[in-house]
Scaffold this motif. Sequence first.
Motif, PDB file in Angstrom:
ATOM      1  N   ASP A 169       8.295  -9.478  -5.406  1.00 30.91           N
ATOM      2  CA  ASP A 169       7.066 -10.261  -5.557  1.00 30.91           C
ATOM      3  C   ASP A 169       6.071  -9.547  -6.468  1.00 30.91           C
ATOM      4  OD1 ASP A 169       8.127 -12.133  -3.818  1.00 30.91           O
ATOM      5  OD2 ASP A 169       6.912 -11.486  -2.089  1.00 30.91           O
ATOM      6  N   GLU A 170       5.928  -8.242  -6.286  1.00 31.46           N
ATOM      7  CA  GLU A 170       5.004  -7.459  -7.106  1.00 31.46           C
ATOM      8  C   GLU A 170       5.482  -7.407  -8.562  1.00 31.46           C
ATOM      9  OE1 GLU A 170       1.899  -5.785  -5.985  1.00 31.46           O
ATOM     10  OE2 GLU A 170       2.387  -7.515  -4.739  1.00 31.46           O
ATOM     11  N   GLU A 216       0.824  -1.204   0.000  1.00 27.84           N
ATOM     12  CA  GLU A 216       0.000   0.000   0.000  1.00 27.84           C
ATOM     13  C   GLU A 216       0.863   1.261   0.000  1.00 27.84           C
ATOM     14  OE1 GLU A 216      -2.937   0.121   3.055  1.00 27.84           O
ATOM     15  OE2 GLU A 216      -4.123  -1.493   2.146  1.00 27.84           O
ATOM     16  N   THR A 217       1.951   1.233   0.729  1.00 26.77           N
ATOM     17  CA  THR A 217       2.843   2.395   0.782  1.00 26.77           C
ATOM     18  C   THR A 217       3.495   2.637  -0.566  1.00 26.77           C
ATOM     19  OG1 THR A 217       3.234   2.026   3.143  1.00 26.77           O
ATOM     20  CG2 THR A 217       4.839   3.390   1.967  1.00 26.77           C
ATOM     21  N   ILE A 218       3.994   1.572  -1.198  1.00 22.98           N
ATOM     22  CA  ILE A 218       4.596   1.706  -2.533  1.00 22.98           C
ATOM     23  C   ILE A 218       3.561   2.249  -3.510  1.00 22.98           C
ATOM     24  CG2 ILE A 218       5.525   0.426  -4.509  1.00 22.98           C
ATOM     25  CD1 ILE A 218       6.871  -1.470  -2.421  1.00 22.98           C
ATOM     26  N   ASP A 219       2.349   1.685  -3.487  1.00 20.77           N
ATOM     27  CA  ASP A 219       1.282   2.162  -4.380  1.00 20.77           C
ATOM     28  C   ASP A 219       0.968   3.633  -4.129  1.00 20.77           C
ATOM     29  OD1 ASP A 219       0.879  -0.155  -5.839  1.00 20.77           O
ATOM     30  OD2 ASP A 219      -0.747  -0.878  -4.558  1.00 20.77           O
ATOM     31  N   GLY A 220       0.856   4.004  -2.873  1.00 18.40           N
ATOM     32  CA  GLY A 220       0.543   5.396  -2.538  1.00 18.40           C
ATOM     33  C   GLY A 220       1.617   6.360  -3.003  1.00 18.40           C
ATOM     34  N   LEU A 221       2.873   5.982  -2.826  1.00 15.65           N
ATOM     35  CA  LEU A 221       3.973   6.854  -3.263  1.00 15.65           C
ATOM     36  C   LEU A 221       3.991   6.991  -4.781  1.00 15.65           C
ATOM     37  CD1 LEU A 221       6.757   5.613  -0.820  1.00 15.65           C
ATOM     38  CD2 LEU A 221       5.662   7.874  -0.820  1.00 15.65           C
ATOM     39  N   LEU A 222       3.759   5.887  -5.494  1.00 12.74           N
ATOM     40  CA  LEU A 222       3.738   5.957  -6.955  1.00 12.74           C
ATOM     41  C   LEU A 222       2.517   6.729  -7.459  1.00 12.74           C
ATOM     42  CD1 LEU A 222       5.006   2.395  -7.887  1.00 12.74           C
ATOM     43  CD2 LEU A 222       6.198   4.568  -8.255  1.00 12.74           C
ATOM     44  N   ASP A 223       1.378   6.560  -6.794  1.00 15.29           N
ATOM     45  CA  ASP A 223       0.173   7.296  -7.186  1.00 15.29           C
ATOM     46  C   ASP A 223       0.360   8.802  -7.032  1.00 15.29           C
ATOM     47  OD1 ASP A 223      -1.165   4.966  -7.802  1.00 15.29           O
ATOM     48  OD2 ASP A 223      -2.301   4.894  -5.918  1.00 15.29           O
ATOM     49  N   ALA A 224       1.179   9.206  -6.068  1.00 16.87           N
ATOM     50  CA  ALA A 224       1.394  10.631  -5.813  1.00 16.87           C
ATOM     51  C   ALA A 224       2.357  11.268  -6.815  1.00 16.87           C
ATOM     52  CB  ALA A 224       1.932  10.821  -4.397  1.00 16.87           C
ATOM     53  N   GLY A 261       3.778  -8.824 -12.154  1.00 12.47           N
ATOM     54  CA  GLY A 261       3.513  -7.864 -13.229  1.00 12.47           C
ATOM     55  C   GLY A 261       2.902  -6.556 -12.776  1.00 12.47           C
ATOM     56  N   ARG A 262       2.854  -6.306 -11.464  1.00 10.73           N
ATOM     57  CA  ARG A 262       2.250  -5.082 -10.960  1.00 10.73           C
ATOM     58  C   ARG A 262       3.263  -3.978 -10.698  1.00 10.73           C
ATOM     59  NH1 ARG A 262      -0.817  -9.204  -8.318  1.00 10.73           N
ATOM     60  NH2 ARG A 262       0.628  -9.188  -6.562  1.00 10.73           N
ATOM     61  N   LEU A 304      11.709   1.689  -8.235  1.00  7.63           N
ATOM     62  CA  LEU A 304      10.440   0.990  -8.394  1.00  7.63           C
ATOM     63  C   LEU A 304       9.496   1.863  -9.200  1.00  7.63           C
ATOM     64  CD1 LEU A 304       9.948  -0.065  -4.654  1.00  7.63           C
ATOM     65  CD2 LEU A 304      11.249  -1.250  -6.432  1.00  7.63           C
ATOM     66  N   GLY A 305       8.853   1.273 -10.184  1.00  5.97           N
ATOM     67  CA  GLY A 305       7.903   2.019 -11.000  1.00  5.97           C
ATOM     68  C   GLY A 305       6.803   1.121 -11.508  1.00  5.97           C
TER      69      GLY A 305
END
Length: 111
Positions: free
Chosen positions: A52-53, A9-17, A57-58, A79-80
Amino acid sequence: MSSDDRIRETIDGLLDARRAGATICPSDAARALRPDGDWRALMDDVRRVAADEAGAGRLELRQGGRPVDPSGARGPIRLGRPPRAGRRLTRRPPGTATRPAGRGPPPPRAL
Protein backbone atom coordinates in the motif's frame (compact mmCIF):
# COMPACT_ATOMS: atom_id res chain seq x y z
CA MET A 1 -3.88 3.44 16.62
CA SER A 2 -4.63 0.72 14.07
CA SER A 3 -2.30 -2.19 13.47
CA ASP A 4 -1.61 -0.85 9.94
CA ASP A 5 -0.50 2.46 11.46
CA ARG A 6 1.80 0.63 13.88
CA ILE A 7 3.31 -1.33 10.98
CA ARG A 8 3.83 1.91 8.99
CA GLU A 9 5.48 3.62 11.96
CA THR A 10 7.73 0.61 12.57
CA ILE A 11 8.86 0.47 8.93
CA ASP A 12 9.52 4.23 8.98
CA GLY A 13 11.45 3.98 12.24
CA LEU A 14 13.63 1.13 10.99
CA LEU A 15 14.40 2.95 7.74
CA ASP A 16 15.10 6.22 9.58
CA ALA A 17 17.65 4.39 11.74
CA ARG A 18 19.62 3.30 8.67
CA ARG A 19 21.74 5.25 6.23
CA ALA A 20 20.13 6.81 3.17
CA GLY A 21 19.49 4.23 0.48
CA ALA A 22 19.47 1.28 2.90
CA THR A 23 16.69 -1.30 2.90
CA ILE A 24 15.07 -3.54 5.46
CA CYS A 25 13.50 -6.96 5.27
CA PRO A 26 9.77 -7.07 6.05
CA SER A 27 10.63 -9.57 8.80
CA ASP A 28 12.63 -6.81 10.54
CA ALA A 29 9.37 -4.89 11.02
CA ALA A 30 7.45 -8.00 12.10
CA ARG A 31 10.16 -8.90 14.63
CA ALA A 32 10.22 -5.35 15.98
CA LEU A 33 6.44 -5.49 16.51
CA ARG A 34 6.51 -8.91 18.19
CA PRO A 35 9.99 -9.47 19.60
CA ASP A 36 8.86 -12.22 21.96
CA GLY A 37 5.92 -13.54 20.00
CA ASP A 38 4.93 -15.13 16.75
CA TRP A 39 6.28 -12.47 14.35
CA ARG A 40 5.71 -14.75 11.34
CA ALA A 41 1.96 -14.28 11.80
CA LEU A 42 2.47 -10.57 10.95
CA MET A 43 4.33 -11.12 7.68
CA ASP A 44 1.27 -10.99 5.40
CA ASP A 45 0.14 -7.77 7.09
CA VAL A 46 3.60 -6.19 6.83
CA ARG A 47 3.84 -7.06 3.13
CA ARG A 48 0.30 -5.74 2.50
CA VAL A 49 1.00 -2.43 4.26
CA ALA A 50 4.33 -2.15 2.41
CA ALA A 51 2.54 -2.71 -0.91
CA ASP A 52 0.00 0.00 0.00
CA GLU A 53 2.81 2.41 0.88
CA ALA A 54 4.61 1.57 -2.37
CA GLY A 55 1.41 2.25 -4.30
CA ALA A 56 1.24 5.68 -2.64
CA GLY A 57 4.88 6.37 -3.57
CA ARG A 58 6.14 6.44 0.02
CA LEU A 59 8.03 3.14 -0.12
CA GLU A 60 9.80 1.06 -2.74
CA LEU A 61 9.82 -2.73 -2.83
CA ARG A 62 12.96 -4.30 -4.28
CA GLN A 63 14.14 -7.72 -5.38
CA GLY A 64 17.73 -8.23 -6.37
CA GLY A 65 18.33 -4.51 -5.77
CA ARG A 66 15.76 -3.50 -8.39
CA PRO A 67 12.31 -1.97 -7.87
CA VAL A 68 9.52 -4.51 -8.23
CA ASP A 69 5.77 -4.16 -8.65
CA PRO A 70 4.15 -5.12 -5.33
CA SER A 71 1.41 -7.10 -7.06
CA GLY A 72 3.96 -9.26 -8.87
CA ALA A 73 6.52 -9.69 -6.08
CA ARG A 74 7.04 -13.32 -5.18
CA GLY A 75 9.71 -14.47 -2.77
CA PRO A 76 12.07 -12.32 -0.70
CA ILE A 77 11.68 -8.56 -0.97
CA ARG A 78 13.39 -5.56 0.62
CA LEU A 79 11.75 -2.30 1.65
CA GLY A 80 13.37 1.06 1.06
CA ARG A 81 12.68 4.69 0.47
CA PRO A 82 12.00 5.60 -3.16
CA PRO A 83 14.55 7.84 -4.88
CA ARG A 84 13.67 11.51 -4.82
CA ALA A 85 11.54 12.56 -7.76
CA GLY A 86 13.32 14.79 -10.22
CA ARG A 87 16.76 13.74 -9.01
CA ARG A 88 19.34 14.26 -11.70
CA LEU A 89 22.39 12.15 -12.25
CA THR A 90 25.62 14.11 -12.22
CA ARG A 91 27.49 13.77 -15.50
CA ARG A 92 31.21 14.19 -15.64
CA PRO A 93 32.87 15.97 -18.54
CA PRO A 94 34.72 13.67 -20.97
CA GLY A 95 38.17 12.65 -19.78
CA THR A 96 37.42 13.17 -16.10
CA ALA A 97 36.17 9.68 -15.26
CA THR A 98 37.21 8.32 -11.91
CA ARG A 99 38.16 4.80 -11.01
CA PRO A 100 38.37 2.93 -7.73
CA ALA A 101 41.87 2.90 -6.23
CA GLY A 102 43.95 -0.09 -7.28
CA ARG A 103 41.79 -1.03 -10.26
CA GLY A 104 44.06 -0.91 -13.28
CA PRO A 105 45.52 2.00 -15.21
CA PRO A 106 43.86 5.41 -15.29
CA PRO A 107 41.37 6.09 -18.09
CA PRO A 108 42.75 7.61 -21.31
CA ARG A 109 42.83 11.39 -21.36
CA ALA A 110 40.88 13.32 -23.96
CA LEU A 111 43.02 15.24 -26.45
